[in-house]
Motif scaffolding. Sequence first.
Motif, short mmCIF file in Angstrom:
data_model
loop_
_atom_site.label_atom_id
_atom_site.label_comp_id
_atom_site.label_asym_id
_atom_site.label_seq_id
_atom_site.Cartn_x
_atom_site.Cartn_y
_atom_site.Cartn_z
N GLU A 20 101.15 -23.31 54.81
CA GLU A 20 101.93 -23.22 53.58
C GLU A 20 101.03 -23.11 52.36
OE1 GLU A 20 104.01 -24.08 50.04
OE2 GLU A 20 102.51 -25.46 50.89
N PRO A 76 108.44 -18.62 53.15
CA PRO A 76 109.46 -19.25 52.30
C PRO A 76 110.21 -20.37 52.99
CG PRO A 76 110.16 -17.05 52.99
CD PRO A 76 108.72 -17.20 53.38
N VAL A 77 110.38 -20.29 54.30
CA VAL A 77 111.08 -21.34 55.04
C VAL A 77 110.25 -22.62 55.05
CG1 VAL A 77 112.02 -22.00 57.29
CG2 VAL A 77 112.24 -19.64 56.49
N SER A 79 107.79 -23.41 52.96
CA SER A 79 107.65 -23.90 51.58
C SER A 79 108.88 -24.66 51.15
CB SER A 79 107.38 -22.73 50.63
OG SER A 79 106.12 -22.15 50.86
N SER A 80 110.06 -24.13 51.47
CA SER A 80 111.31 -24.80 51.12
C SER A 80 111.43 -26.14 51.82
CB SER A 80 112.49 -23.91 51.48
OG SER A 80 113.72 -24.56 51.22
N SER A 83 109.14 -28.64 50.21
CA SER A 83 109.66 -28.98 48.90
C SER A 83 110.79 -29.99 49.01
CB SER A 83 110.14 -27.72 48.18
OG SER A 83 110.72 -28.05 46.93
N GLN A 84 111.69 -29.79 49.95
CA GLN A 84 112.80 -30.72 50.14
C GLN A 84 112.30 -32.08 50.59
OE1 GLN A 84 116.29 -29.15 52.29
NE2 GLN A 84 115.40 -27.12 52.02
N GLN A 87 110.84 -33.82 47.56
CA GLN A 87 111.87 -34.29 46.63
C GLN A 87 112.49 -35.59 47.13
OE1 GLN A 87 114.70 -31.15 45.88
NE2 GLN A 87 113.10 -29.70 45.29
#
Length: 300
Positions: A20, A76-77, A79-80, A83-84, A87
């Motif tokens: 990533e 993108p999968v 990275s998302s 990120s989640q 958070q």
Amino acid sequence: MARRPASISSLPLNALRSFEAAARHLSFTKAGLELRVSQAAVSQQVRTLEESLRVKLFKRLTRGLALTEEGETLQPVISSAFSQISQVLDRFENGRMRESLAIGVVGTFASGWLLPRLGSFTLSHPHIDVRIFANNNRVDLGGEGLDYAIRFGDGAWHGTNAERLVEAHFTPMCAPDVAKRLKHPVDLHKEVLLRSYRPGEWAHWFEAAKCRQPRMTGPIFDSSVSLAHAAAQGAGVSLLPVVLFSDDLARKRLVCPYDSQAFLGSYWLTTLKSKKLSPAMKAFRDWILAECKKKRPRSA
């Protein structure tokens, strides 16, 4: 026998993190600096991931890297997902998870009642992040992603649970210099009467004051906050809820020239009937209902 495709449980986390970071920077060196490991360690982790997936994720170029088609699909999968995870982890603090609460509030109630008291809620519930969105009573709870909306009216909104917070008794307010000219309700016939976008409010007050209503020609405002500001500047006389402008009255920015009041509605705490109350929502509901009971305005 054909080799089974890699499953998520078989993929090493460090390899996914390395991929990533390298995909964002298109550089093993920069990814290593971010992750605090060597360039060689990042390269090895990416190679391990590629071997597990049996695909090439990067094109090794003379000057840097480029993602392959497979890498562009995966990046993108991953990275998302990271990120989640980040958070959610950021919400943990001092042994408990932080919660968020989104509240839409009609501007008058926000400035005249909620904001001066909100500090006591945040002090007793430091793990709840409160987000306040001011509105002019027109709000879409579901569409705007709100947990609660505080609005003015009769409490009847389709698909909504509504709990009364405070009753709103309206009376004329104006600047002190204007108030000197007002001895009797009929004196208002000579003044500019500032109006709300809700029609008929002045008619209710003149009825309560047992006085004929003059022809209404004053400017129309979309919030009581704007009405109060205009009245304080001497632009005319506004009809305002006493409970929300006690500070302006105490500071003599506004004056009530008459005792007559008209009950025009209440402020309500509303939420969708379909929404399950979170712990943060329950905490806020209990707090605001208790605060409202401390000082109930008198009935009409």
